[in-house]
Motif scaffolding. Sequence first.
Motif, PDB file in Angstrom:
ATOM      1  N   ILE A   1       0.824  -1.204   0.000  1.00 32.97           N
ATOM      2  CA  ILE A   1       0.000   0.000   0.000  1.00 32.97           C
ATOM      3  C   ILE A   1       0.859   1.254   0.000  1.00 32.97           C
ATOM      4  N   ASN A   2       1.852   1.296   0.870  1.00 27.05           N
ATOM      5  CA  ASN A   2       2.742   2.459   0.953  1.00 27.05           C
ATOM      6  C   ASN A   2       4.089   2.003   1.504  1.00 27.05           C
TER       7      ASN A   2
ATOM      8  N   LYS B   1      -4.919  -2.490  -4.019  1.00 18.46           N
ATOM      9  CA  LYS B   1      -4.906  -1.027  -3.931  1.00 18.46           C
ATOM     10  C   LYS B   1      -5.050  -0.398  -5.309  1.00 18.46           C
TER      11      LYS B   1
ATOM     12  N   SER C   1      -1.404  -7.065  -2.050  1.00 16.52           N
ATOM     13  CA  SER C   1      -2.045  -5.865  -1.512  1.00 16.52           C
ATOM     14  C   SER C   1      -1.901  -4.692  -2.466  1.00 16.52           C
TER      15      SER C   1
ATOM     16  N   SER D   1      -7.065   7.695   0.151  1.00 18.74           N
ATOM     17  CA  SER D   1      -5.628   7.807   0.378  1.00 18.74           C
ATOM     18  C   SER D   1      -5.315   8.025   1.858  1.00 18.74           C
TER      19      SER D   1
ATOM     20  N   GLU E   1      -5.813   4.855   3.767  1.00 17.65           N
ATOM     21  CA  GLU E   1      -4.701   3.922   3.545  1.00 17.65           C
ATOM     22  C   GLU E   1      -3.480   4.329   4.366  1.00 17.65           C
ATOM     23  N   ASP E   2      -3.150   5.625   4.368  1.00 12.01           N
ATOM     24  CA  ASP E   2      -1.984   6.093   5.122  1.00 12.01           C
ATOM     25  C   ASP E   2      -2.153   5.831   6.622  1.00 12.01           C
TER      26      ASP E   2
ATOM     27  N   ARG F   1      -8.209   1.822  -6.686  1.00 17.20           N
ATOM     28  CA  ARG F   1      -8.022   3.203  -7.119  1.00 17.20           C
ATOM     29  C   ARG F   1      -8.561   3.426  -8.525  1.00 17.20           C
TER      30      ARG F   1
END
Length: 205
Positions: free
Chosen positions: A16-17, A116, A112, A136, A139-140, A120
Amino acid sequence: MSVLPLVFTSGWASGINAYAVVLLFGVFGATGLTDEVPASLQRTDVLIIAGVLFLCEAVADKIPYVDSIWDTVHTVLRPVAGAVVAALLAGENGSLPELAAAAVGGSTALMSHLVKAGTRMAVNTSPEPFSNIAVSMAEDLGVAGIITFALFHPLAAALIAGTLLLLGIVVLAFLATKIRRFLRRRAQRRQEKRPVGAEASRAPW
């Protein structure tokens, strides 16, 4: 204690990040909040680079269509980051072979990431930009929360991450029709633009 739950959770979050994962692990390790973080993630240069890239992602991830382009670029980067972080965690702990950890972290990150990116694409079919910003931010915050929780309760965090991954796959399956319609409309717009250029290129001398 086995590092596998932490490896799995970090892989899910990296999909995800990835920059947030590296930054959070590095900060937690550098501040002494945990001994689970390898020294290589606590280096100043790693923290600075991860911080800058995290800020770039924080902006790009909230702009419609730009987020999908960003996701496409990171289709390889996020799984690789997930694999590297997992291998480093396993090397620090010693309870799981690094190669096996890399495989778990990388494959989980890939799954994942695909969830994501697909979600999106579906969100981008909405005409307003606020849904992108809301998703967003969720998710963060989710990545920050699950990584922090995983450092102190790795098994429970892994169960949450696994549940979120399964839910994401189910939601993505429901959104597949919407995504296909979006892709067809985009392909039609491209085809509508092509004849204009083709006719101009065939203009008489």
